[in-house]
Design a protein around this motif. Structure first.
Motif, PDB file in Angstrom:
ATOM      1  N   ASP A   1       3.615  25.237   7.600  1.00  0.00           N
ATOM      2  CA  ASP A   1       4.200  23.893   7.661  1.00  0.00           C
ATOM      3  C   ASP A   1       3.966  23.149   6.355  1.00  0.00           C
ATOM      4  OD1 ASP A   1       5.058  24.370  10.197  1.00  0.00           O
ATOM      5  OD2 ASP A   1       3.403  23.336  11.194  1.00  0.00           O
ATOM      6  N   PRO A   2       4.905  22.261   5.959  1.00  0.00           N
ATOM      7  CA  PRO A   2       4.749  21.504   4.705  1.00  0.00           C
ATOM      8  C   PRO A   2       3.429  20.726   4.686  1.00  0.00           C
ATOM      9  CG  PRO A   2       6.927  21.149   5.653  1.00  0.00           C
ATOM     10  CD  PRO A   2       6.139  21.919   6.666  1.00  0.00           C
ATOM     11  N   PRO A   3       2.889  20.469   3.491  1.00  0.00           N
ATOM     12  CA  PRO A   3       1.626  19.731   3.407  1.00  0.00           C
ATOM     13  C   PRO A   3       1.763  18.361   4.089  1.00  0.00           C
ATOM     14  CG  PRO A   3       2.492  20.282   1.206  1.00  0.00           C
ATOM     15  CD  PRO A   3       3.456  20.813   2.200  1.00  0.00           C
ATOM     16  N   PRO A   4       0.842  18.019   5.014  1.00  0.00           N
ATOM     17  CA  PRO A   4       0.995  16.768   5.775  1.00  0.00           C
ATOM     18  C   PRO A   4       1.124  15.521   4.916  1.00  0.00           C
ATOM     19  CG  PRO A   4      -0.717  18.137   6.747  1.00  0.00           C
ATOM     20  CD  PRO A   4      -0.309  18.810   5.465  1.00  0.00           C
ATOM     21  N   SER A   5       0.400  15.444   3.779  1.00  0.00           N
ATOM     22  CA  SER A   5       0.474  14.189   3.018  1.00  0.00           C
ATOM     23  C   SER A   5       1.837  14.024   2.338  1.00  0.00           C
ATOM     24  CB  SER A   5      -0.665  14.101   1.994  1.00  0.00           C
ATOM     25  OG  SER A   5      -0.397  14.880   0.856  1.00  0.00           O
ATOM     26  N   TYR A   6       2.617  15.080   2.290  1.00  0.00           N
ATOM     27  CA  TYR A   6       3.953  15.032   1.676  1.00  0.00           C
ATOM     28  C   TYR A   6       5.057  14.886   2.734  1.00  0.00           C
ATOM     29  CZ  TYR A   6       1.909  16.642  -2.744  1.00  0.00           C
ATOM     30  OH  TYR A   6       1.178  16.756  -3.898  1.00  0.00           O
TER      31      TYR A   6
ATOM     32  N   GLN B   1       0.832  -1.195   0.000  1.00  0.00           N
ATOM     33  CA  GLN B   1       0.000   0.000   0.000  1.00  0.00           C
ATOM     34  C   GLN B   1       0.875   1.257   0.000  1.00  0.00           C
ATOM     35  OE1 GLN B   1      -3.446   0.547  -0.039  1.00  0.00           O
ATOM     36  NE2 GLN B   1      -3.291  -1.533  -0.821  1.00  0.00           N
ATOM     37  N   ALA B   2       0.435   2.254  -0.743  1.00  0.00           N
ATOM     38  CA  ALA B   2       1.161   3.520  -0.727  1.00  0.00           C
ATOM     39  C   ALA B   2       0.141   4.647  -0.585  1.00  0.00           C
ATOM     40  CB  ALA B   2       1.955   3.687  -2.020  1.00  0.00           C
ATOM     41  N   ASP B   3       0.483   5.637   0.203  1.00  0.00           N
ATOM     42  CA  ASP B   3      -0.416   6.780   0.375  1.00  0.00           C
ATOM     43  C   ASP B   3      -0.456   7.618  -0.895  1.00  0.00           C
ATOM     44  OD1 ASP B   3      -0.838   5.991   2.939  1.00  0.00           O
ATOM     45  OD2 ASP B   3       0.695   7.313   3.793  1.00  0.00           O
ATOM     46  N   LEU B   4      -1.632   8.124  -1.165  1.00  0.00           N
ATOM     47  CA  LEU B   4      -1.800   8.979  -2.338  1.00  0.00           C
ATOM     48  C   LEU B   4      -1.385  10.410  -1.999  1.00  0.00           C
ATOM     49  CD1 LEU B   4      -3.129   9.126  -5.252  1.00  0.00           C
ATOM     50  CD2 LEU B   4      -5.177   9.921  -4.064  1.00  0.00           C
ATOM     51  N   LEU B   5      -0.570  10.997  -2.862  1.00  0.00           N
ATOM     52  CA  LEU B   5      -0.204  12.408  -2.678  1.00  0.00           C
ATOM     53  C   LEU B   5      -1.352  13.267  -3.208  1.00  0.00           C
ATOM     54  CD1 LEU B   5       3.542  12.808  -3.673  1.00  0.00           C
ATOM     55  CD2 LEU B   5       2.526  12.577  -1.405  1.00  0.00           C
ATOM     56  N   THR B   6      -1.879  14.116  -2.378  1.00  0.00           N
ATOM     57  CA  THR B   6      -3.012  14.930  -2.815  1.00  0.00           C
ATOM     58  C   THR B   6      -2.525  16.160  -3.572  1.00  0.00           C
ATOM     59  OG1 THR B   6      -3.008  16.207  -0.776  1.00  0.00           O
ATOM     60  CG2 THR B   6      -4.408  14.242  -0.848  1.00  0.00           C
ATOM     61  N   MET B   7      -3.325  16.569  -4.524  1.00  0.00           N
ATOM     62  CA  MET B   7      -3.070  17.832  -5.227  1.00  0.00           C
ATOM     63  C   MET B   7      -4.439  18.418  -5.528  1.00  0.00           C
ATOM     64  SD  MET B   7      -0.238  19.321  -6.114  1.00  0.00           S
ATOM     65  CE  MET B   7      -0.052  21.022  -6.602  1.00  0.00           C
ATOM     66  N   PRO B   8      -4.849  19.586  -5.013  1.00  0.00           N
ATOM     67  CA  PRO B   8      -4.052  20.527  -4.242  1.00  0.00           C
ATOM     68  C   PRO B   8      -3.391  19.909  -3.000  1.00  0.00           C
ATOM     69  CG  PRO B   8      -6.240  21.417  -4.710  1.00  0.00           C
ATOM     70  CD  PRO B   8      -6.232  20.017  -5.192  1.00  0.00           C
ATOM     71  N   ALA B   9      -2.206  20.426  -2.697  1.00  0.00           N
ATOM     72  CA  ALA B   9      -1.440  19.951  -1.553  1.00  0.00           C
ATOM     73  C   ALA B   9      -1.895  20.715  -0.315  1.00  0.00           C
ATOM     74  CB  ALA B   9       0.048  20.150  -1.813  1.00  0.00           C
ATOM     75  N   ASP B  10      -2.979  20.231   0.285  1.00  0.00           N
ATOM     76  CA  ASP B  10      -3.564  20.953   1.414  1.00  0.00           C
ATOM     77  C   ASP B  10      -2.623  20.990   2.602  1.00  0.00           C
ATOM     78  OD1 ASP B  10      -5.871  21.577   0.063  1.00  0.00           O
ATOM     79  OD2 ASP B  10      -6.788  19.631   0.525  1.00  0.00           O
ATOM     80  N   ARG B  11      -2.696  22.094   3.314  1.00  0.00           N
ATOM     81  CA  ARG B  11      -1.882  22.268   4.512  1.00  0.00           C
ATOM     82  C   ARG B  11      -2.663  21.788   5.732  1.00  0.00           C
ATOM     83  NH1 ARG B  11       3.425  24.675   3.564  1.00  0.00           N
ATOM     84  NH2 ARG B  11       3.434  24.703   1.310  1.00  0.00           N
ATOM     85  N   GLY B  12      -1.940  21.537   6.803  1.00  0.00           N
ATOM     86  CA  GLY B  12      -2.601  21.140   8.042  1.00  0.00           C
ATOM     87  C   GLY B  12      -2.949  22.368   8.865  1.00  0.00           C
ATOM     88  N   GLY B  13      -2.703  22.306  10.162  1.00  0.00           N
ATOM     89  CA  GLY B  13      -3.085  23.387  11.060  1.00  0.00           C
ATOM     90  C   GLY B  13      -2.347  24.686  10.792  1.00  0.00           C
ATOM     91  N   CYS B  14      -1.053  24.599  10.499  1.00  0.00           N
ATOM     92  CA  CYS B  14      -0.269  25.822  10.284  1.00  0.00           C
ATOM     93  C   CYS B  14       0.041  25.966   8.796  1.00  0.00           C
ATOM     94  CB  CYS B  14       1.031  25.758  11.071  1.00  0.00           C
ATOM     95  SG  CYS B  14       2.123  27.152  10.712  1.00  0.00           S
TER      96      CYS B  14
END
Lengths: 408, 70
Positions: free
Chosen positions: A35-40, A19-32
């Motif tokens: 900070d780099p996009p969490p899925s990346y 299994q591999a996580d899908l990289l989302t695009m748009p690259a949504d940010r987390g709380g801050c």
């Protein structure tokens, strides 16, 4: 990020299984939003992910691994190699089509890049500082004349680098609405199929027409590329396009995001106001902390390479995450915090290896002058809307703010 | 400390000139690295080390200790 390897990071790991996580695009940010996009951002320095089209890819998060992939000649930047990872449908559409030097390997890359390196000498850019200061002051005068509040992106952050690159490249600034709109389409990962291709075509046609009109005695970069006589009109257009887009989008987004980061860390803005000589170091730290090329630099392995105990096979793609590498705790203690007095010079915000940003001396000069001037001339600078209402460009390859309403 | 540079590897980023301007320069034509002094004084060693570490193309080599003249 620690270099200790997780159990999954072993030579038995394979890109195509499991299994591999899908990289989302748009690259949504987390709380801050800084900070780099969490899925990346993964714990392991090398991890398996899958891209929008389901194709597998290695995500490199550690500083050392990113640096290695960007310097080791066994990794290629040429998108025509099978297995090259495309972050968006638009990127894939452009393959094979008159690549600029950022999508070529040496020796072709070096041949084209060397035609431009003379324009970005440290000394030459230093000599441009008075001209950049004048552009910054005039743009700020115009914004102040319109009155508070204002959108810093539209009134200052975007016009300054656009004016600078137009002057250097030989592109009339009057056409800025056209090329700014095209750049936006080109960098937008959510642009529908065909749109990116069309945006590039229109920009290249525009630059080809401009090059045909320009005299060989013209002092601009475009004029000198024409005067060489050894470049095809396609080569001139694709490389001028690269300079035009890289020359204003990146610096514009860095300027507005840096301003916001300083507004959110007012004690650091105060330190810069009290001691303007800190600005050079502060810009390096802002480059590190914000790393606007936020979805990674793509490369493909041409031979088998082992990275942190993981075997990357020939023909497999890697995404070099500059933003997480720039927060690697081994290099940058408390890397998730902004500290304008930190020595951040080892950051990878401009990339690394032979493809490292050609225009970095110019970007540094523009950012240093723009931010120093803004802080000095607007001692009461503040946000005109609540921080939570700001809208960030998560859908573009270059991260930034859609608008930054400010008051003074 | 003995410094050597390799123009064939250099990609003209100018990082070395920014970091240690009395040790490195760039050619006017294409920005390739030029070495101004190959045995820099000890006071310059920290900036030369930083320059070598941040050179994106690995064009700067340092020999420390037993090197001739060091």
């Amino acid at each position: 990020m620690s270099q200790s390897t997780s159990p999954s990071s072993s030579l038995s790991a394979s890109l195509s299984t499991g299994q591999a996580d899908l990289l989302t695009m748009p690259a949504d940010r987390g709380g801050c939003p800084f900070d780099p996009p969490p899925s990346y951002r993964k714990e392991a320095s090398v991890s398996r992910v899958s891209l929008w089209d389901g194709s597998p890819c290695w995500l490199l998060n550690g500083y050392r691994e990113v640096r290695t992939a960007l310097t080791d000649r066994r990794f290629s930047a040429d998108a025509r190699h099978p297995g090259f990872p495309f972050l968006t449908p638009g990127r894939r559409e452009l393959v094979g089509d008159n690549p600029s030097f950022i999508r070529l390997d040496d020796p072709e890359h070096s041949r084209l890049r060397k035609m431009l390196t003379g324009d970005f000498l440290i000394k030459r850019v230093e000599a441009m500082r008075p001209g950049i200061q004048r552009i910054v002051d005039e743009t700020l005068d115009a914004m102040l004349a319109k009155g508070s509040p204002a959108d810093l992106v539209a009134e200052f952050a975007l016009p300054v680098p656009s004016l600078v690159i137009c002057d250097l490249l030989g592109v009339p600034y009057e056409d800025h609405e056209f090329f700014q709109r095209q750049s936006k389409l080109l960098l937008d990962a959510t642009s529908p199929a065909g749109t990116v291709r069309q945006a590039v075509d229109e920009l290249e046609q525009y630059l080809t027409a401009l090059a045909a009109r320009i005299g060989a005695d013209d002092e601009s970069i475009l004029g000198r590329l024409v005067a060489r006589g050894d470049l095809t009109s396609d080569e001139i257009a694709s490389n001028a396009l690269l300079l035009l887009i890289a020359g204003h989008e990146t610096t514009a987004n860095m300027t507005s995001l840096s301003t916001l980061a300083l507004l959110r860390n007012p004690e650091q803005a105060d330190r810069l106001r009290a001691d303007p000589s800190l600005i050079r170091g502060a810009v390096e730290e802002l480059l590190r902390y914000l790393t606007i090329v936020h979805t990674g630099l793509p490369r493909v392995a041409l031979e088998d390479v082992e990275l942190d105990g993981v075997l990357i096979r020939a023909g497999e793609g890697v995404l070099c995450m500059l933003s997480t590498a720039n927060r690697d705790e081994e290099l940058f203690a408390a890397g998730s915090e902004l500290d304008v007095e930190r020595d951040a010079r080892r950051h990878l915000a401009f990339g690394f290896g032979v493809h490292q940003c050609l225009g970095q001396p110019l970007a540094r000069a523009e950012l240093q002058i723009a931010l120093e001037t803004l802080l000095r001339r607007l001692p009461e600078l503040r946000l005109a809307v609540p921080f939570e209402e700001l809208s960030f460009r998560t859908e573009t390859i270059v991260y930034g703010l859609r608008a930054l309403p400010i008051a003074w | 400390m003995h410094v050597t540079v390799d123009q064939n590897r250099c990609c003209s980023s100018g990082q070395c000139v920014l970091t240690a301007p009395t040790v490195f320069d760039q050619s006017e034509e294409d920005g390739l690295v030029l070495l101004l002094q190959d045995e820099p004084a000890e006071a310059l060693h920290p900036q030369v080390r930083t320059a070598a570490a941040i050179c994106p193309s690995g064009a700067i080599s340092l020999t420390v200790g037993q090197a001739v003249g060091a």
